[in-house]
Motif scaffolding. Structure first.
Motif, PDB file in Angstrom:
ATOM      1  N   ALA A 168       0.824  -1.206   0.000  1.00  0.00           N
ATOM      2  CA  ALA A 168       0.000   0.000   0.000  1.00  0.00           C
ATOM      3  C   ALA A 168       0.863   1.264   0.000  1.00  0.00           C
ATOM      4  CB  ALA A 168      -0.922  -0.009   1.214  1.00  0.00           C
ATOM      5  N   THR A 169       1.898   1.264   0.810  1.00  0.00           N
ATOM      6  CA  THR A 169       2.784   2.428   0.905  1.00  0.00           C
ATOM      7  C   THR A 169       3.449   2.716  -0.437  1.00  0.00           C
ATOM      8  OG1 THR A 169       3.149   1.965   3.242  1.00  0.00           O
ATOM      9  CG2 THR A 169       4.742   3.403   2.152  1.00  0.00           C
ATOM     10  N   ARG A 170       3.857   1.677  -1.137  1.00  0.00           N
ATOM     11  CA  ARG A 170       4.482   1.862  -2.462  1.00  0.00           C
ATOM     12  C   ARG A 170       3.510   2.491  -3.462  1.00  0.00           C
ATOM     13  NH1 ARG A 170       7.310  -3.954  -2.528  1.00  0.00           N
ATOM     14  NH2 ARG A 170       9.142  -3.406  -1.296  1.00  0.00           N
ATOM     15  N   GLN A 171       2.213   2.339  -3.220  1.00  0.00           N
ATOM     16  CA  GLN A 171       1.199   2.929  -4.091  1.00  0.00           C
ATOM     17  C   GLN A 171       0.665   4.253  -3.523  1.00  0.00           C
ATOM     18  OE1 GLN A 171       0.356   1.647  -7.120  1.00  0.00           O
ATOM     19  NE2 GLN A 171       2.008   0.197  -6.730  1.00  0.00           N
ATOM     20  N   SER A 172       1.408   4.839  -2.600  1.00  0.00           N
ATOM     21  CA  SER A 172       1.088   6.143  -1.992  1.00  0.00           C
ATOM     22  C   SER A 172      -0.147   6.117  -1.100  1.00  0.00           C
ATOM     23  CB  SER A 172       0.933   7.220  -3.076  1.00  0.00           C
ATOM     24  OG  SER A 172       2.142   7.349  -3.793  1.00  0.00           O
ATOM     25  N   TRP A 173      -0.485   4.960  -0.574  1.00  0.00           N
ATOM     26  CA  TRP A 173      -1.570   4.855   0.394  1.00  0.00           C
ATOM     27  C   TRP A 173      -0.989   4.938   1.797  1.00  0.00           C
ATOM     28  CZ3 TRP A 173      -6.929   3.270   0.001  1.00  0.00           C
ATOM     29  CH2 TRP A 173      -7.413   3.295  -1.316  1.00  0.00           C
ATOM     30  N   THR A 174      -1.718   5.576   2.713  1.00  0.00           N
ATOM     31  CA  THR A 174      -1.373   5.501   4.125  1.00  0.00           C
ATOM     32  C   THR A 174      -2.115   4.296   4.705  1.00  0.00           C
ATOM     33  OG1 THR A 174      -3.181   6.969   4.765  1.00  0.00           O
ATOM     34  CG2 THR A 174      -1.008   7.985   4.337  1.00  0.00           C
ATOM     35  N   THR A 175      -1.598   3.772   5.798  1.00  0.00           N
ATOM     36  CA  THR A 175      -2.199   2.587   6.396  1.00  0.00           C
ATOM     37  C   THR A 175      -2.206   2.689   7.912  1.00  0.00           C
ATOM     38  OG1 THR A 175      -0.073   1.450   6.456  1.00  0.00           O
ATOM     39  CG2 THR A 175      -1.448   1.040   4.530  1.00  0.00           C
ATOM     40  N   ALA A 176      -3.099   1.937   8.513  1.00  0.00           N
ATOM     41  CA  ALA A 176      -3.119   1.735   9.961  1.00  0.00           C
ATOM     42  C   ALA A 176      -3.619   0.315  10.182  1.00  0.00           C
ATOM     43  CB  ALA A 176      -4.027   2.741  10.651  1.00  0.00           C
ATOM     44  N   VAL A 177      -3.116  -0.318  11.225  1.00  0.00           N
ATOM     45  CA  VAL A 177      -3.466  -1.706  11.516  1.00  0.00           C
ATOM     46  C   VAL A 177      -4.163  -1.784  12.864  1.00  0.00           C
ATOM     47  CG1 VAL A 177      -2.561  -4.038  11.935  1.00  0.00           C
ATOM     48  CG2 VAL A 177      -1.557  -2.602  10.132  1.00  0.00           C
ATOM     49  N   THR A 178      -5.270  -2.488  12.873  1.00  0.00           N
ATOM     50  CA  THR A 178      -5.991  -2.831  14.088  1.00  0.00           C
ATOM     51  C   THR A 178      -5.933  -4.342  14.206  1.00  0.00           C
ATOM     52  OG1 THR A 178      -7.468  -0.933  13.869  1.00  0.00           O
ATOM     53  CG2 THR A 178      -8.233  -2.751  15.260  1.00  0.00           C
ATOM     54  N   ALA A 179      -5.704  -4.844  15.400  1.00  0.00           N
ATOM     55  CA  ALA A 179      -5.610  -6.285  15.622  1.00  0.00           C
ATOM     56  C   ALA A 179      -6.677  -6.735  16.610  1.00  0.00           C
ATOM     57  CB  ALA A 179      -4.227  -6.642  16.167  1.00  0.00           C
ATOM     58  N   THR A 180      -7.253  -7.901  16.335  1.00  0.00           N
ATOM     59  CA  THR A 180      -8.100  -8.497  17.358  1.00  0.00           C
ATOM     60  C   THR A 180      -7.195  -8.794  18.558  1.00  0.00           C
ATOM     61  OG1 THR A 180      -7.772 -10.754  16.552  1.00  0.00           O
ATOM     62  CG2 THR A 180      -9.677  -9.520  15.653  1.00  0.00           C
ATOM     63  N   PRO A 181      -7.737  -8.907  19.755  1.00  0.00           N
ATOM     64  CA  PRO A 181      -6.877  -9.170  20.912  1.00  0.00           C
ATOM     65  C   PRO A 181      -5.974 -10.400  20.729  1.00  0.00           C
ATOM     66  CG  PRO A 181      -9.047  -8.516  21.654  1.00  0.00           C
ATOM     67  CD  PRO A 181      -9.138  -8.689  20.156  1.00  0.00           C
ATOM     68  N   SER A 182      -6.495 -11.462  20.162  1.00  0.00           N
ATOM     69  CA  SER A 182      -5.683 -12.667  19.961  1.00  0.00           C
ATOM     70  C   SER A 182      -4.632 -12.486  18.879  1.00  0.00           C
ATOM     71  CB  SER A 182      -6.576 -13.854  19.608  1.00  0.00           C
ATOM     72  OG  SER A 182      -7.460 -14.127  20.668  1.00  0.00           O
ATOM     73  N   ALA A 183      -4.872 -11.599  17.935  1.00  0.00           N
ATOM     74  CA  ALA A 183      -3.926 -11.391  16.834  1.00  0.00           C
ATOM     75  C   ALA A 183      -2.649 -10.685  17.285  1.00  0.00           C
ATOM     76  CB  ALA A 183      -4.583 -10.618  15.701  1.00  0.00           C
ATOM     77  N   LEU A 184      -2.687 -10.016  18.418  1.00  0.00           N
ATOM     78  CA  LEU A 184      -1.492  -9.320  18.895  1.00  0.00           C
ATOM     79  C   LEU A 184      -0.307 -10.266  19.056  1.00  0.00           C
ATOM     80  CD1 LEU A 184      -2.978  -6.839  21.507  1.00  0.00           C
ATOM     81  CD2 LEU A 184      -1.939  -6.290  19.286  1.00  0.00           C
ATOM     82  N   ASP A 185      -0.581 -11.518  19.375  1.00  0.00           N
ATOM     83  CA  ASP A 185       0.496 -12.503  19.520  1.00  0.00           C
ATOM     84  C   ASP A 185       1.104 -12.905  18.173  1.00  0.00           C
ATOM     85  OD1 ASP A 185       0.192 -12.557  22.275  1.00  0.00           O
ATOM     86  OD2 ASP A 185      -1.210 -14.244  22.216  1.00  0.00           O
ATOM     87  N   PHE A 186       0.467 -12.558  17.076  1.00  0.00           N
ATOM     88  CA  PHE A 186       0.926 -12.958  15.746  1.00  0.00           C
ATOM     89  C   PHE A 186       1.715 -11.872  15.026  1.00  0.00           C
ATOM     90  CE2 PHE A 186      -2.371 -15.895  16.714  1.00  0.00           C
ATOM     91  CZ  PHE A 186      -2.171 -17.025  15.945  1.00  0.00           C
ATOM     92  N   VAL A 187       1.568 -10.620  15.445  1.00  0.00           N
ATOM     93  CA  VAL A 187       2.150  -9.510  14.695  1.00  0.00           C
ATOM     94  C   VAL A 187       3.328  -8.880  15.432  1.00  0.00           C
ATOM     95  CG1 VAL A 187      -0.029  -8.979  13.533  1.00  0.00           C
ATOM     96  CG2 VAL A 187       0.559  -7.768  15.637  1.00  0.00           C
ATOM     97  N   ASP A 188       4.174  -8.196  14.681  1.00  0.00           N
ATOM     98  CA  ASP A 188       5.289  -7.426  15.238  1.00  0.00           C
ATOM     99  C   ASP A 188       4.823  -5.965  15.287  1.00  0.00           C
ATOM    100  OD1 ASP A 188       7.587  -5.946  15.739  1.00  0.00           O
ATOM    101  OD2 ASP A 188       8.832  -7.084  14.337  1.00  0.00           O
ATOM    102  N   ALA A 189       4.201  -5.600  16.394  1.00  0.00           N
ATOM    103  CA  ALA A 189       3.595  -4.272  16.519  1.00  0.00           C
ATOM    104  C   ALA A 189       4.609  -3.155  16.319  1.00  0.00           C
ATOM    105  CB  ALA A 189       2.912  -4.130  17.869  1.00  0.00           C
ATOM    106  N   GLU A 190       5.817  -3.321  16.811  1.00  0.00           N
ATOM    107  CA  GLU A 190       6.831  -2.278  16.673  1.00  0.00           C
ATOM    108  C   GLU A 190       7.171  -2.014  15.204  1.00  0.00           C
ATOM    109  OE1 GLU A 190      11.465  -2.058  17.791  1.00  0.00           O
ATOM    110  OE2 GLU A 190      10.137  -2.419  19.503  1.00  0.00           O
ATOM    111  N   THR A 191       7.328  -3.061  14.432  1.00  0.00           N
ATOM    112  CA  THR A 191       7.621  -2.892  13.001  1.00  0.00           C
ATOM    113  C   THR A 191       6.440  -2.254  12.282  1.00  0.00           C
ATOM    114  OG1 THR A 191       9.153  -4.750  13.002  1.00  0.00           O
ATOM    115  CG2 THR A 191       8.218  -4.119  10.867  1.00  0.00           C
ATOM    116  N   ILE A 192       5.245  -2.709  12.592  1.00  0.00           N
ATOM    117  CA  ILE A 192       4.041  -2.148  11.955  1.00  0.00           C
ATOM    118  C   ILE A 192       3.928  -0.661  12.276  1.00  0.00           C
ATOM    119  CG2 ILE A 192       1.513  -2.174  11.947  1.00  0.00           C
ATOM    120  CD1 ILE A 192       1.763  -5.257  12.429  1.00  0.00           C
ATOM    121  N   GLU A 193       4.139  -0.299  13.532  1.00  0.00           N
ATOM    122  CA  GLU A 193       4.051   1.106  13.928  1.00  0.00           C
ATOM    123  C   GLU A 193       5.095   1.951  13.213  1.00  0.00           C
ATOM    124  OE1 GLU A 193       4.043   1.172  18.236  1.00  0.00           O
ATOM    125  OE2 GLU A 193       2.218  -0.044  18.280  1.00  0.00           O
TER     126      GLU A 193
END
Length: 186
Positions: free
Chosen positions: A26-51
Motif C-alpha cells: 500500500a505504501t508503495r502505491q502512496s496509500w497511508t495505512t493503519a493496523v488494528t488487531a483483534t486481541p488474539s492477533a497481537l500474539d501474531f504480529v510485530d507491533a513495533e515494526t508495523i508502527e
C-alpha cells in the motif's frame, strides 16, 4: 484509485505475521495505512515494526492510553485479513465484542469499500454458518476473496502453515483499491 487511507484489521491466524507485506504494498502505491488487531492477533504480529511502517500504533483496545490521539484518518478502504472462521461469522452477525470488530462493523455500516480474506480450512468452510456468513457479507457489498474465481481456496485441515506464504496480500490490496475507485466514480 491512486492513493488514500487503508484500514487493515488482522485476526489471529498465521498470515497475520506477514501483514507488513500489505502495508508495504500500500505504501508503495502512496496509500497511508493503519493496523488494528483483534486481541488474539497481537500474539501474531510485530507491533513495533508495523508502527514504524505506518506511523500509527497498532490498535486493539478502545483507548490505548490517556492523551493518545484516538482517531485515524478517514478510511477509503478496509481489508480484514487474515479473517478467521470466528471473525467472519462475527462480522456477518454484527457482533462487536472487541475494538477490531466494532471498527469493522462501523466501517461496513459507513459503506467503506471492504475486502475480507478468510484463512480457514476446508472443513470449517463447508459449515453452514460460515457459508451463510459469506453470503450475508456479499449481500452487504463486502468483497470476500474466497473460491476458484478469486484464486484463494480453503486449505485442507492441518495444512495452514504450508499456505501462509501464498496468502493473497497483493490481490486483497488490488481488490480494495478497485472498490475504492468504483465508489469515487459514482
Amino acid at each position: 484509485m491512486t492513493s488514500g487511507h487503508l484500514q487493515i484489521v488482522v485476526c489471529a491466524a498465521g498470515p497475520a505475521a506477514d501483514v507488513t507485506q500489505l502495508v508495504t504494498t500500500a505504501t508503495r502505491q502512496s496509500w497511508t495505512t493503519a493496523v488494528t488487531a483483534t486481541p488474539s492477533a497481537l500474539d501474531f504480529v510485530d507491533a513495533e515494526t508495523i508502527e514504524r511502517l505506518t506511523g500509527h500504533p497498532v490498535r486493539s483496545t478502545y483507548r490505548s492510553s490517556p492523551g493518545t490521539r484516538r482517531s485515524l484518518p478517514a478510511a477509503d478502504a478496509l481489508i480484514i485479513a487474515p479473517a478467521t472462521y470466528n471473525s467472519v461469522n462475527k462480522i456477518a452477525l454484527g457482533i462487536a465484542d472487541n475494538y477490531a470488530m466494532t471498527a469493522v462493523a462501523e466501517l461496513i455500516g459507513r459503506r467503506v469499500p471492504t475486502v475480507v480474506v478468510p484463512f480457514v480450512n476446508a472443513a470449517l468452510a463447508t459449515r453452514t454458518p460460515f457459508q451463510r456468513a459469506v453470503a450475508n457479507l456479499r449481500d452487504e457489498h463486502v468483497r470476500i476473496l474466497l473460491g476458484a474465481n478469486d484464486g484463494w481456496e480453503p486449505h485442507p485441515p492441518g495444512s495452514g502453515n504450508s499456505r501462509q506464504n501464498a496468502f493473497p496480500w497483493t490481490t486483497a490490496f488490488e481488490a480494495a483499491t478497485g472498490l475504492a475507485g468504483e465508489r469515487l466514480s459514482r
